[in-house]
Design an enzyme around this catalytic site. Structure first.
Site, PDB file in Angstrom:
ATOM      1  N   ASP A  97       0.876  -1.152   0.000  1.00  0.00           N
ATOM      2  CA  ASP A  97       0.000   0.000   0.000  1.00  0.00           C
ATOM      3  C   ASP A  97       0.927   1.218   0.000  1.00  0.00           C
ATOM      4  OD1 ASP A  97      -0.906   0.325   3.511  1.00  0.00           O
ATOM      5  OD2 ASP A  97       0.920   0.724   2.424  1.00  0.00           O
ATOM      6  N   ASP A 272      -7.623  -7.622   1.348  1.00  0.00           N
ATOM      7  CA  ASP A 272      -6.574  -7.795   2.370  1.00  0.00           C
ATOM      8  C   ASP A 272      -7.190  -7.420   3.710  1.00  0.00           C
ATOM      9  OD1 ASP A 272      -6.172  -4.654   1.925  1.00  0.00           O
ATOM     10  OD2 ASP A 272      -5.197  -5.242   3.820  1.00  0.00           O
ATOM     11  N   CYS A 310     -10.182 -28.681   8.394  1.00  0.00           N
ATOM     12  CA  CYS A 310      -9.056 -27.817   8.009  1.00  0.00           C
ATOM     13  C   CYS A 310      -7.784 -28.643   7.820  1.00  0.00           C
ATOM     14  CB  CYS A 310      -8.812 -26.774   9.093  1.00  0.00           C
ATOM     15  SG  CYS A 310      -7.392 -25.715   8.757  1.00  0.00           S
ATOM     16  N   CYS A 312      -4.717 -27.595   7.923  1.00  0.00           N
ATOM     17  CA  CYS A 312      -3.501 -26.948   8.420  1.00  0.00           C
ATOM     18  C   CYS A 312      -2.816 -27.793   9.488  1.00  0.00           C
ATOM     19  CB  CYS A 312      -3.809 -25.546   8.946  1.00  0.00           C
ATOM     20  SG  CYS A 312      -4.247 -25.431  10.686  1.00  0.00           S
ATOM     21  N   CYS A 315      -4.462 -27.970  12.988  1.00  0.00           N
ATOM     22  CA  CYS A 315      -5.659 -28.813  13.100  1.00  0.00           C
ATOM     23  C   CYS A 315      -5.341 -30.291  12.938  1.00  0.00           C
ATOM     24  CB  CYS A 315      -6.695 -28.386  12.052  1.00  0.00           C
ATOM     25  SG  CYS A 315      -7.364 -26.758  12.402  1.00  0.00           S
ATOM     26  N   HIS A 341      -3.553 -21.309  11.413  1.00  0.00           N
ATOM     27  CA  HIS A 341      -4.908 -21.794  11.146  1.00  0.00           C
ATOM     28  C   HIS A 341      -5.772 -20.705  10.500  1.00  0.00           C
ATOM     29  CE1 HIS A 341      -8.833 -23.480  11.280  1.00  0.00           C
ATOM     30  NE2 HIS A 341      -9.225 -22.343  11.838  1.00  0.00           N
TER      31      HIS A 341
HETATM   32  C1  LIG Z   1      -3.007   3.058   0.643  1.00  0.00           C
HETATM   33  N1  LIG Z   1      -4.261   3.778   0.585  1.00  0.00           N
HETATM   34  C2  LIG Z   1      -5.335   3.365   1.259  1.00  0.00           C
HETATM   35  N2  LIG Z   1      -5.294   2.301   2.068  1.00  0.00           N
HETATM   36  C3  LIG Z   1      -6.429   1.939   2.752  1.00  0.00           C
HETATM   37  C4  LIG Z   1      -6.383   0.879   3.661  1.00  0.00           C
HETATM   38  C5  LIG Z   1      -7.539   0.565   4.383  1.00  0.00           C
HETATM   39  N3  LIG Z   1      -7.762  -0.354   5.371  1.00  0.00           N
HETATM   40  C6  LIG Z   1      -9.059  -0.172   5.741  1.00  0.00           C
HETATM   41  N4  LIG Z   1      -9.681  -0.851   6.734  1.00  0.00           N
HETATM   42  C7  LIG Z   1      -8.947  -1.752   7.577  1.00  0.00           C
HETATM   43  N5  LIG Z   1      -9.684   0.791   5.040  1.00  0.00           N
HETATM   44  C8  LIG Z   1      -8.743   1.292   4.183  1.00  0.00           C
HETATM   45  C9  LIG Z   1      -8.798   2.346   3.277  1.00  0.00           C
HETATM   46  C10 LIG Z   1      -7.640   2.682   2.572  1.00  0.00           C
HETATM   47  C11 LIG Z   1      -7.630   3.797   1.669  1.00  0.00           C
HETATM   48  O1  LIG Z   1      -8.647   4.491   1.479  1.00  0.00           O
HETATM   49  N6  LIG Z   1      -6.470   4.120   1.046  1.00  0.00           N
HETATM   50 ZN   LIG Z   2      -6.556 -25.332  10.779  1.00  0.00          ZN
END
Ligand SMILES: CNc1nc2cc3nc(NC)[nH]c3cc2c(=O)[nH]1
Ligand SMILES: [Zn+2]
Length: 378
Positions: A97, A272, A310, A312, A315, A341
């Site tokens: 990111d 993710d 599972c 893994c 488990c 797990h």
């Molecule tokens: C790297 N830019 C970027 N990362 C994000 C990660 C996030 N992670 C969550 N919830 C856990 N919302 C998110 C929004 C953004 C987002 O609007 N922009």
């Molecule tokens: Zn497992």
């Protein structure tokens, strides 16, 4: 790393089931089968798991955080070590990111301007500055297969005017990121990030602006930021179908098993979330029979495996009683086995979704898990 520049970034949809898509994305470190769940390796490691654990669990691609890796060990060190793949001995795809989200989560220790965002390190309070050009240089040094643009993730509850101004800035930053890192330089793909808060017209405006820039994929940002589930699902189902069809759609930071299945049903391809590893460390385990809180006294003498379905190592090898003991005794092995797990569960869910879409039975899979994870009827 050997890849064919002619096919790099190619996203192929091989089956659909409603709005759900089964596809594959060509990256410099291998082809990623979608829908996909990406384990989060914030500082270059998926907490408590080694690459061979991730391989065994079926991980195809992991996430790294630009903010954290820039501060420690430093993107310059990573570049000297041949990039994160070699440094962490992970030879499959990595998505980084851009650091935007982390920096904006730092609340009052950051200052936003047209040129970028100034922030203080959560380690030592030292001052730093992320511009679009800087975050592209950092991700270039990390050597990730998929880079994200620098964006502003507006806080939940931001008003219309602020959100409208912010998305324009995010688009200007997206253009600067694209200019700073030419298409597929160093074998790296680049995704744009849709913003616009919870205003459908602003989301559409953001998308229209980003669609004019040459990106390999598009992420939905600004969700999973404290909104209710219905609010997230409502925006998800509105914007996902409007995103370009022939490039991957990535819903950032999502989510629970049910959120992931909902996202897939809306046409999202990539996910993710820190839930599997974070909840592993507090004893909340996801199983084919629902959530298990391994701390509970009821498991004290329970000889059965955590999840009989599972595959893994945890488990196959240990009882619930032993896993509970490790947790209560605060043994480090508890982190490893619980994380192994939970990661296996999330990756298995993604694999089951891929198979269900191929066989035209995705709705049934989603309904099954809605029963499995239905809130406990009190
Ligand atoms: C790297 N830019 C970027 N990362 C994000 C990660 C996030 N992670 C969550 N919830 C856990 N919302 C998110 C929004 C953004 C987002 O609007 N922009
Ligand atoms: Zn497992």
């Amino acid at each position: 790393m050997t890849y064919d520049p002619a096919t790099l970034g190619q996203f192929t949809i091989t089956a659909t089931d409603g709005a759900a898509r089964r596809g594959s994305l060509v990256t410099a470190h291998g082809v990623v089968q979608t829908p996909i769940f990406m384990p989060v390796g914030t500082q270059g490691s998926v907490k408590a798991l080694a690459p061979d654990d991730l391989d065994a669990a079926g991980a195809q691609i992991i996430l790294g955080n630009t903010y954290h890796l820039y501060l420690r060990p430093g993107d310059d060190l990573l570049a000297r070590k041949g990039g994160l793949h070699r440094f962490a001995s992970w030879n499959k795809p990595i998505l980084t990111d851009s650091g935007g989200f982390q920096v904006f989560s730092l609340k009052d220790i950051r200052k936003l301007s047209e040129d970028g965002v100034e922030f203080r390190s959560h380690h030592d309070g030292s001052k730093h500055f992320f511009s679009p050009e800087k975050v592209m240089s950092i991700q270039n040094n990390i050597g990730s297969d998929i880079m994200m643009v620098l964006d502003e993730c507006v806080a939940y509850g931001a008003d219309y005017d602020y959100t409208a101004k912010s998305l324009e800035l995010t688009t200007r930053w997206a253009r600067r990121c694209r200019q700073a890192h030419p298409r597929h330089k160093n074998g790296q793909l680049l995704f744009g990030i849709n913003q616009g808060g919870f205003f459908k017209d602003l989301r559409e405006r953001s998308l229209a602006q980003l669609a004019e820039i040459d990106f390999d994929g598009f992420a939905i940002g600004g969700l999973s930021v404290g909104e209710s589930i219905p609010e997230m699902y409502d925006m998800l189902h509105h914007i996902a179908p409007l995103m370009p069809r022939d490039t991957p759609r990535y819903l950032m930071g999502v989510g629970t098993p049910l959120d992931i299945l909902e996202g897939i049903s809306a046409g999202v391809d990539m996910f993710d979330c820190v839930l599997p590893t974070r909840n592993a460390r507090n004893g909340t385990l996801y199983t084919s029979q629902g959530k298990v809180n391994i701390r509970r006294a009821e498991y004290r003498e329970d000889d059965s495996p955590l999840d009989p379905l599972c595959p893994c190592y945890a488990c196959r090898t240990f009882s619930k009683a032993y896993l509970r003991h490790l947790y209560v005794a605060q043994e480090l092995l508890s982190y490893r086995l619980n994380s192994l797990h939970n990661i296996t569960f999330f990756l298995t869910l993604a694999r089951q979704a891929r198979e269900a879409i191929e066989q035209g039975r995705f709705a049934a899979l989603k309904a099954h898990y809605q029963d499995v994870f239905a809130p406990a009827k009190d």
